[in-house]
Enzyme design. Structure first.
Site, PDB file in Angstrom:
ATOM      1  N   ARG A 298       0.840  -1.200   0.000  1.00 49.91           N
ATOM      2  CA  ARG A 298       0.000   0.000   0.000  1.00 49.91           C
ATOM      3  C   ARG A 298       0.871   1.244   0.000  1.00 49.91           C
ATOM      4  O   ARG A 298       0.571   2.236  -0.651  1.00 49.91           O
ATOM      5  CB  ARG A 298      -0.951   0.018   1.207  1.00 49.91           C
ATOM      6  CG  ARG A 298      -1.694   1.350   1.333  1.00 49.91           C
ATOM      7  CD  ARG A 298      -2.773   1.346   2.404  1.00 49.91           C
ATOM      8  NE  ARG A 298      -2.404   0.664   3.622  1.00 49.91           N
ATOM      9  CZ  ARG A 298      -1.619   1.182   4.577  1.00 49.91           C
ATOM     10  NH1 ARG A 298      -1.088   2.384   4.439  1.00 49.91           N
ATOM     11  NH2 ARG A 298      -1.359   0.484   5.673  1.00 49.91           N
TER      12      ARG A 298
ATOM     13  N   TYR B 191     -16.734  16.162 -16.519  1.00 47.29           N
ATOM     14  CA  TYR B 191     -17.151  14.780 -16.334  1.00 47.29           C
ATOM     15  C   TYR B 191     -18.138  14.690 -15.178  1.00 47.29           C
ATOM     16  O   TYR B 191     -17.915  15.248 -14.095  1.00 47.29           O
ATOM     17  CB  TYR B 191     -15.918  13.912 -16.082  1.00 47.29           C
ATOM     18  CG  TYR B 191     -16.234  12.509 -15.634  1.00 47.29           C
ATOM     19  CD1 TYR B 191     -17.130  11.711 -16.345  1.00 47.29           C
ATOM     20  CD2 TYR B 191     -15.644  11.966 -14.502  1.00 47.29           C
ATOM     21  CE1 TYR B 191     -17.424  10.430 -15.941  1.00 47.29           C
ATOM     22  CE2 TYR B 191     -15.923  10.680 -14.086  1.00 47.29           C
ATOM     23  CZ  TYR B 191     -16.821   9.917 -14.805  1.00 47.29           C
ATOM     24  OH  TYR B 191     -17.115   8.646 -14.388  1.00 47.29           O
TER      25      TYR B 191
ATOM     26  N   ASP C  67      -7.301  18.431 -15.370  1.00 49.06           N
ATOM     27  CA  ASP C  67      -7.602  17.060 -15.756  1.00 49.06           C
ATOM     28  C   ASP C  67      -7.227  16.929 -17.232  1.00 49.06           C
ATOM     29  O   ASP C  67      -7.897  17.495 -18.104  1.00 49.06           O
ATOM     30  CB  ASP C  67      -9.086  16.767 -15.534  1.00 49.06           C
ATOM     31  CG  ASP C  67      -9.450  15.322 -15.834  1.00 49.06           C
ATOM     32  OD1 ASP C  67      -8.702  14.655 -16.585  1.00 49.06           O
ATOM     33  OD2 ASP C  67     -10.496  14.855 -15.347  1.00 49.06           O
TER      34      ASP C  67
ATOM     35  N   LYS D 190      -8.252   5.539 -19.569  1.00 47.80           N
ATOM     36  CA  LYS D 190      -8.545   6.034 -20.902  1.00 47.80           C
ATOM     37  C   LYS D 190      -7.316   5.898 -21.816  1.00 47.80           C
ATOM     38  O   LYS D 190      -6.814   4.799 -22.011  1.00 47.80           O
ATOM     39  CB  LYS D 190      -9.051   7.470 -20.803  1.00 47.80           C
ATOM     40  CG  LYS D 190     -10.120   7.687 -19.726  1.00 47.80           C
ATOM     41  CD  LYS D 190     -11.325   6.776 -19.844  1.00 47.80           C
ATOM     42  CE  LYS D 190     -12.513   7.192 -18.998  1.00 47.80           C
ATOM     43  NZ  LYS D 190     -12.340   7.113 -17.546  1.00 47.80           N
TER      44      LYS D 190
END
Length: 396
Positions: A55, A108, A181, A206
């Site tokens: 982690r 978005y 973004d 993406k």
């Protein structure tokens, strides 16, 4: 540090080599998948190579984070389990209750839901502004309270363009950070940090991954961004990444690394195909509007030409016949797949008002009901055009 590790060279050289030295033990030229949760320590507190628990850090994820930082020209990169996980970690790391963010009027739907349904109850307020209007953004800033100006460019789904350099100046004048973004453009087509932005984020699901086989996110921080309580914003984001734990798993990180190696060549094909599809849509009598920053008639064309290498693989368009026909067209294509997401090698078609942006229905971000969004893939473009033509000719 080697030249490869430091991110020198052209874009594709960095994409293939940055953070990805051949494996020291075997000579493997591809970064291994370190599918491991914990690591043997050389004595208490003696972390071998800085690794103790995956982690906190994992060698495959480290390679991806270093590669992303090199591609965006940033000081440090962070890889997450999804784009929204990266955005959530970033926002909670840098904001506190009582502070304020300026967000895009076209964004978005999931990002706006994060601001509106998660951060508002936490005590962080926002104001919506059209990011293509620098004066409107300046007017939306609350002096002393606004800490972040959040930008998408191109926007999702209307392909609006924001002037990154101008907005960076406005944000910095107010003591705020500019976060961009960069998902729609990709790191190949646009470099926000070089234009004055402070932080860049991506949904690596993406274009970065590029094959619709992985979900992930990335955040890249520029240099020397002071934040209270930490020497640099990157240190604070690193603390929150470890504390909140929404990290990219080793195999997911490896898949995104693999995708980045071909990002440049894929983006060129996406752009080539998109330009042909735009040409077809503009000439079709059923189409009332085409939204693509590569068009000279697009209101953000000159800015996009200044800050983007090319204009991308995303298109949206509207139909004269309205919503019902738009929905039917989305269902009638055969090469274009009806589905959410974007940026994969396959072409996707969707109806934003009922799919990706259904969560903003009834808000200031509601999208036109007759809008269709295309993610143009890398198939033979004649097949893509013919498929759209048969659907439009039959239904519209």
């Amino acid at each position: 540090m080697s030249e490869q590790q430091s991110g020198q060279g052209g874009f594709s050289t960095r994409a293939i080599h940055a953070g990805q030295e051949p494996d020291a033990s075997t000579g493997a030229v591809i970064t291994p998948i370190y599918q491991v949760s914990t690591y043997k320590q050389d004595g208490i507190g003696g972390f071998r190579g800085g690794y103790e628990y995956s982690r906190s850090a994992n060698p495959t994820r480290t390679a991806l984070e270093e590669c992303f930082a090199a591609l965006e020209g940033g000081a440090r990169g962070f890889a997450f389990s999804s784009g929204l996980a990266g955005q959530d970690t970033l926002l909670r790391a840098l904001l506190q209750p009582g502070q304020h963010v300026v967000v895009p009027s076209d964004a978005y739907g999931g990002t706006y839901r994060l601001f509106n349904k998660v951060l508002v109850p936490w005590g962080v307020e926002h104001t919506i502004a059209p990011m293509g209007d620098v004066d409107a953004v300046r007017a939306a800033i609350r002096p002393g309270q606004t800490k972040i100006v959040w930008v998408e460019t191109p926007t999702n789904p209307l392909l609006g363009i924001a002037d990154i350099e101008a907005l960076a100046a406005v944000a910095h004048e107010a003591g705020a950070l500019l976060v961009v973004d960069n998902t729609f453009a990709s790191a190949y087509l646009q470099q926000p940090l070089s234009l004055g932005a402070d932080i860049v984020c991506h949904s690596t699901t993406k274009y970065s991954g590029g094959h619709s086989d992985v979900v992930g996110g990335a955040v890249v921080v520029g240099h020397d961004i002071a934040v209270p309580g930490f020497e640099d914003a990157a240190d604070r984001i690193a603390f929150h990444q470890n504390s909140m734990g929404a990290v990219a798993g080793p195999f997911d990180a490896w898949l995104v690394l693999r995708g980045l190696k071909t990002l440049a060549v894929r983006m060129e094909r996406h752009c080539d195909n998109a330009e042909r599809v735009v040409e077809f849509l503009q000439a079709h009598p059923a189409v009332s509007a085409v939204h693509y920053p590569g068009l000279p008639s697009h209101p953000g064309h000159e800015v996009a030409k200044k800050q983007m290498k090319r204009f991308g693989g995303m298109i949206s368009f509207q139909l004269k016949a309205g919503e019902d026909v738009a929905v039917k067209v989305c269902a009638e294509t055969q090469v274009w797949t009806l589905g959410e997401s974007l940026g994969g090698v396959e072409s996707l078609i969707e109806h934003p008002a009922r799919m990706t942006h259904a969560s903003v229905r009834g808000t200031e971000l509601e999208v036109p009901a007759d809008l269709i969004r295309l993610s143009v893939g890398i198939e033979d473009v004649d097949d893509l055009v013919a498929d759209l033509q048969q659907a439009l000719d039959r239904l519209a």
